[in-house]
Write an enzyme that holds these catalytic residues in place. Structure first.
Site, PDB file in Angstrom:
ATOM      1  N   TYR A 146       0.842  -1.205   0.000  1.00  0.00           N
ATOM      2  CA  TYR A 146       0.000   0.000   0.000  1.00  0.00           C
ATOM      3  C   TYR A 146       0.877   1.256   0.000  1.00  0.00           C
ATOM      4  O   TYR A 146       0.692   2.143  -0.850  1.00  0.00           O
ATOM      5  CB  TYR A 146      -0.893  -0.036   1.240  1.00  0.00           C
ATOM      6  N   GLU A 148       4.148   1.757  -0.651  1.00  0.00           N
ATOM      7  CA  GLU A 148       4.975   1.928  -1.856  1.00  0.00           C
ATOM      8  C   GLU A 148       4.097   2.032  -3.102  1.00  0.00           C
ATOM      9  O   GLU A 148       4.446   2.707  -4.063  1.00  0.00           O
ATOM     10  CB  GLU A 148       5.979   0.784  -1.993  1.00  0.00           C
ATOM     11  N   GLY A 149       2.953   1.345  -3.064  1.00  0.00           N
ATOM     12  CA  GLY A 149       2.003   1.466  -4.182  1.00  0.00           C
ATOM     13  C   GLY A 149       1.558   2.911  -4.349  1.00  0.00           C
ATOM     14  O   GLY A 149       1.547   3.456  -5.455  1.00  0.00           O
ATOM     15  N   ARG A 187     -10.520  -0.922  10.507  1.00  0.00           N
ATOM     16  CA  ARG A 187      -9.853   0.311  10.920  1.00  0.00           C
ATOM     17  C   ARG A 187     -10.333   0.709  12.314  1.00  0.00           C
ATOM     18  O   ARG A 187     -11.367   0.272  12.787  1.00  0.00           O
ATOM     19  CB  ARG A 187     -10.098   1.420   9.889  1.00  0.00           C
ATOM     20  N   VAL A 188      -9.533   1.565  12.939  1.00  0.00           N
ATOM     21  CA  VAL A 188      -9.705   1.739  14.376  1.00  0.00           C
ATOM     22  C   VAL A 188     -11.050   2.361  14.745  1.00  0.00           C
ATOM     23  O   VAL A 188     -11.690   1.923  15.710  1.00  0.00           O
ATOM     24  CB  VAL A 188      -8.511   2.516  14.970  1.00  0.00           C
ATOM     25  N   SER A 190     -14.050   2.382  13.169  1.00  0.00           N
ATOM     26  CA  SER A 190     -15.178   1.459  13.025  1.00  0.00           C
ATOM     27  C   SER A 190     -15.057   0.307  14.027  1.00  0.00           C
ATOM     28  O   SER A 190     -16.044  -0.085  14.654  1.00  0.00           O
ATOM     29  CB  SER A 190     -15.286   0.950  11.592  1.00  0.00           C
ATOM     30  N   ARG A 212      -3.021   9.198  16.008  1.00  0.00           N
ATOM     31  CA  ARG A 212      -3.539   9.443  14.665  1.00  0.00           C
ATOM     32  C   ARG A 212      -4.348  10.748  14.729  1.00  0.00           C
ATOM     33  O   ARG A 212      -4.789  11.172  15.791  1.00  0.00           O
ATOM     34  CB  ARG A 212      -4.469   8.319  14.189  1.00  0.00           C
TER      35      ARG A 212
HETATM   36  P1  NAD Z   1     -12.695   1.793   0.615  1.00  0.00           P
HETATM   37  O1  NAD Z   1     -12.038   0.475   0.716  1.00  0.00           O
HETATM   38  O2  NAD Z   1     -14.042   1.965   1.222  1.00  0.00           O
HETATM   39  O3  NAD Z   1     -12.792   2.291  -0.893  1.00  0.00           O
HETATM   40  C1  NAD Z   1     -11.981   1.820  -1.929  1.00  0.00           C
HETATM   41  C2  NAD Z   1     -12.881   1.489  -3.101  1.00  0.00           C
HETATM   42  O4  NAD Z   1     -12.077   1.087  -4.216  1.00  0.00           O
HETATM   43  C3  NAD Z   1     -13.831   0.347  -2.805  1.00  0.00           C
HETATM   44  O5  NAD Z   1     -15.125   0.677  -3.233  1.00  0.00           O
HETATM   45  C4  NAD Z   1     -13.264  -0.825  -3.599  1.00  0.00           C
HETATM   46  O6  NAD Z   1     -14.244  -1.776  -3.970  1.00  0.00           O
HETATM   47  C5  NAD Z   1     -12.644  -0.102  -4.762  1.00  0.00           C
HETATM   48  N1  NAD Z   1     -11.556  -0.844  -5.421  1.00  0.00           N
HETATM   49  C6  NAD Z   1     -10.484  -1.444  -4.836  1.00  0.00           C
HETATM   50  N2  NAD Z   1      -9.692  -1.997  -5.772  1.00  0.00           N
HETATM   51  C7  NAD Z   1     -10.278  -1.738  -6.980  1.00  0.00           C
HETATM   52  C8  NAD Z   1      -9.959  -2.070  -8.319  1.00  0.00           C
HETATM   53  N3  NAD Z   1      -8.863  -2.771  -8.614  1.00  0.00           N
HETATM   54  N4  NAD Z   1     -10.776  -1.643  -9.310  1.00  0.00           N
HETATM   55  C9  NAD Z   1     -11.904  -0.936  -9.023  1.00  0.00           C
HETATM   56  N5  NAD Z   1     -12.261  -0.607  -7.775  1.00  0.00           N
HETATM   57  C10 NAD Z   1     -11.460  -1.005  -6.764  1.00  0.00           C
HETATM   58  O7  NAD Z   1     -11.662   2.839   1.252  1.00  0.00           O
HETATM   59  P2  NAD Z   1     -11.757   4.407   1.461  1.00  0.00           P
HETATM   60  O8  NAD Z   1     -11.417   4.666   2.866  1.00  0.00           O
HETATM   61  O9  NAD Z   1     -13.007   4.931   0.920  1.00  0.00           O
HETATM   62  O10 NAD Z   1     -10.524   4.900   0.577  1.00  0.00           O
HETATM   63  C11 NAD Z   1     -10.694   5.482  -0.696  1.00  0.00           C
HETATM   64  C12 NAD Z   1      -9.361   5.982  -1.202  1.00  0.00           C
HETATM   65  O11 NAD Z   1      -8.825   6.958  -0.310  1.00  0.00           O
HETATM   66  C13 NAD Z   1      -8.302   4.889  -1.329  1.00  0.00           C
HETATM   67  O12 NAD Z   1      -7.539   5.112  -2.488  1.00  0.00           O
HETATM   68  C14 NAD Z   1      -7.439   5.097  -0.097  1.00  0.00           C
HETATM   69  O13 NAD Z   1      -6.122   4.674  -0.320  1.00  0.00           O
HETATM   70  C15 NAD Z   1      -7.521   6.604   0.079  1.00  0.00           C
HETATM   71  N6  NAD Z   1      -7.272   6.966   1.485  1.00  0.00           N
HETATM   72  C16 NAD Z   1      -8.189   6.723   2.454  1.00  0.00           C
HETATM   73  C17 NAD Z   1      -7.913   7.060   3.770  1.00  0.00           C
HETATM   74  C18 NAD Z   1      -8.897   6.823   4.873  1.00  0.00           C
HETATM   75  O14 NAD Z   1      -8.576   7.084   6.030  1.00  0.00           O
HETATM   76  N7  NAD Z   1     -10.098   6.392   4.636  1.00  0.00           N
HETATM   77  C19 NAD Z   1      -6.679   7.634   4.103  1.00  0.00           C
HETATM   78  C20 NAD Z   1      -5.756   7.843   3.075  1.00  0.00           C
HETATM   79  C21 NAD Z   1      -6.060   7.530   1.767  1.00  0.00           C
HETATM   80  N1  UDP Z   2      -5.840  -0.054  16.040  1.00  0.00           N
HETATM   81  C1  UDP Z   2      -6.186  -0.478  17.304  1.00  0.00           C
HETATM   82  N2  UDP Z   2      -7.244  -1.328  17.433  1.00  0.00           N
HETATM   83  C2  UDP Z   2      -7.993  -1.715  16.378  1.00  0.00           C
HETATM   84  C3  UDP Z   2      -7.651  -1.270  15.074  1.00  0.00           C
HETATM   85  C4  UDP Z   2      -6.553  -0.431  14.934  1.00  0.00           C
HETATM   86  O1  UDP Z   2      -5.543  -0.125  18.302  1.00  0.00           O
HETATM   87  O2  UDP Z   2      -8.962  -2.473  16.585  1.00  0.00           O
HETATM   88  C5  UDP Z   2      -4.703   0.877  15.903  1.00  0.00           C
HETATM   89  C6  UDP Z   2      -3.687   0.512  14.823  1.00  0.00           C
HETATM   90  O3  UDP Z   2      -2.733  -0.384  15.351  1.00  0.00           O
HETATM   91  C7  UDP Z   2      -3.104   1.870  14.493  1.00  0.00           C
HETATM   92  C8  UDP Z   2      -4.288   2.817  14.681  1.00  0.00           C
HETATM   93  O4  UDP Z   2      -5.225   2.126  15.494  1.00  0.00           O
HETATM   94  O5  UDP Z   2      -2.092   2.207  15.410  1.00  0.00           O
HETATM   95  C9  UDP Z   2      -4.944   3.217  13.377  1.00  0.00           C
HETATM   96  O6  UDP Z   2      -5.216   2.038  12.655  1.00  0.00           O
HETATM   97  P1  UDP Z   2      -6.048   2.029  11.284  1.00  0.00           P
HETATM   98  O7  UDP Z   2      -5.981   0.636  10.764  1.00  0.00           O
HETATM   99  O8  UDP Z   2      -7.369   2.636  11.515  1.00  0.00           O
HETATM  100  O9  UDP Z   2      -5.261   3.034  10.336  1.00  0.00           O
HETATM  101  P2  UDP Z   2      -3.724   3.222   9.935  1.00  0.00           P
HETATM  102  O10 UDP Z   2      -2.867   2.335  10.797  1.00  0.00           O
HETATM  103  O11 UDP Z   2      -3.663   2.849   8.515  1.00  0.00           O
HETATM  104  O12 UDP Z   2      -3.482   4.640  10.227  1.00  0.00           O
END
Ligand code: NAD
Ligand code: UDP
Length: 314
Positions: A146, A148-149, A187-188, A190, A212
């Site tokens: 993720y 590096e992607g 994620r934390v 939810s 965070r």
């Molecule tokens: P999410 O998983 O709810 O949404 C990602 C969506 O992309 C999903 O609907 C999934 O089905 C779709 N998807 C995944 N791979 C696909 C593919 N190969 N082709 C078509 N659709 C594909 O996550 P999100 O939280 O809504 O995140 C949306 C974007 O925002 C992502 O790119 C994520 O990296 C970026 N982002 C989110 C957060 C966050 O905290 N939520 C933080 C940083 C970056």
């Molecule tokens: N985390 C936690 N309990 C959980 C889920 C996540 O303590 O049930 C922690 C996790 O280890 C991280 C932080 O909450 O330190 C945020 O995690 P999340 O997966 O939401 O996002 P990211 O790590 O990608 O910022």
């Protein structure tokens, strides 16, 4: 009414569905492309009633042929458990998916925005993180697909801009939360809310002192749209996030208080490469986009708790 034809990849996901909704509200024609890996039709069912909304089930690893004026590229699983489920596929979604959408932008002359992430900073040695910080990312760990992607995606965006003059925008999104996160998302925010509503143990990974910064989804969407419509020569990258910084222990306690839960806090092992701290510097977004978050964590959590109360089995 701006009336543009806008493609949102990943539009059936958590952030994408809020973005599609707002773009429709603003009078645009919205095409949502999603393979429904983590996204759900339920997130966009209410939008399907509109003649100005189209859903295409499609994987962005394959080329997509549509005509559009703007593209928001969000297609990529975002929760660690989901992006680690098939890490090679995650790298492909970031690399090939970005390549395909950039190719589309080039052909259509569309402006394209990349949903990048604070994960490009890895486990940061500089705190808080400005856009100029180049990051501290493990290239071979379980989060690397993720992190590096998303980094190579940024590189592709800037090379398409320099080499092919594609109009690009890059936003680095910090942890975002709100309604339509999946209950099983991992994620934390939810996890804690669902556990609290069910009076189950709240699972803190590590000692809970890691921090965070949490941004409510409507604030983020506003920032993304402002960025897309900002002046041509402002490419970013720009941080979008709420600078309020909380430990996971503080978050757990706040969720317990707001839900009135009887849950106890338990401690579990910290996942590999879990960043110790994260907080955005948002001066650039303030200056260029006149943007800053308006919803504090307590209010945002109340909205999110209300959503989960209505949608999950308790
Ligand atoms: P999410 O998983 O709810 O949404 C990602 C969506 O992309 C999903 O609907 C999934 O089905 C779709 N998807 C995944 N791979 C696909 C593919 N190969 N082709 C078509 N659709 C594909 O996550 P999100 O939280 O809504 O995140 C949306 C974007 O925002 C992502 O790119 C994520 O990296 C970026 N982002 C989110 C957060 C966050 O905290 N939520 C933080 C940083 C970056
Ligand atoms: N985390 C936690 N309990 C959980 C889920 C996540 O303590 O049930 C922690 C996790 O280890 C991280 C932080 O909450 O330190 C945020 O995690 P999340 O997966 O939401 O996002 P990211 O790590 O990608 O910022």
């Amino acid at each position: 009414m701006s009336g543009k034809r806008i493609l949102v990849t990943g539009g059936a996901g958590f952030i994408g569905s809020h973005l599609c909704e707002e773009l429709l509200k603003q009078g645009n024609d919205v095409i949502c492309v999603d393979n429904l890996f983590t996204g759900q039709k339920n997130n966009i069912r209410h939008l399907m009633k509109s003649d100005y909304f189209e859903f295409i089930r499609h994987d962005i690893i394959e080329n997509v042929y549509v005509e559009c004026d703007q593209i928001y590229n969000l297609a990529c699983p975002a929760s660690p458990i989901h992006y680690q489920y098939d890490p090679i596929k995650t790298s492909k979604a970031c690399f090939i998916g970005s390549l395909n959408t950039l190719g589309l932008a080039k052909r259509c002359g569309a402006r394209i925005l990349q949903a990048s992430t604070s994960e490009v900073y890895g486990d940061p040695e500089i705190h808080p993180q400005p856009e100029s910080y180049r990051g501290c990312v493990n290239t071979i760990g379980i989060r690397s697909c993720y992190d590096e992607g998303k980094r190579i995606a940024e590189t592709l965006f800037f090379d398409y801009h320099r080499q092919h003059k594609v109009s690009i925008k890059v936003v680095r999104i910090f942890n975002t939360y709100g309604p339509r996160m999946r209950a099983d998302d991992g994620r934390v925010v939810s996890n804690f809310i669902v556990q609290a509503l069910r009076n189950q143990d709240i699972t803190i990974y590590g000692d809970g002192k890691q921090t965070r910064s949490f941004c409510f989804v409507t604030d983020l969407v506003d920032g993304m749209i402002r960025m897309m419509n900002s002046r041509e020569d402002f490419t970013g990258p720009v941080n979008l996030g709420n600078p309020g910084e909380f430990t996971m222990l503080e978050l757990a306690e706040m969720v317990i208080k707001l839900t009135g839960s009887k849950s106890k806090i338990i401690y579990m092992p910290l996942p590999e490469d879990d960043p110790a701290q994260r907080k955005p510097v948002i001066d650039l977004a303030k200056k260029e986009l006149n943007w800053e978050p308006t919803i504090n964590l307590e209010d945002g959590l109340k909205h999110t708790i209300e959503y989960f109360r209505k949608t999950i089995d308790i």
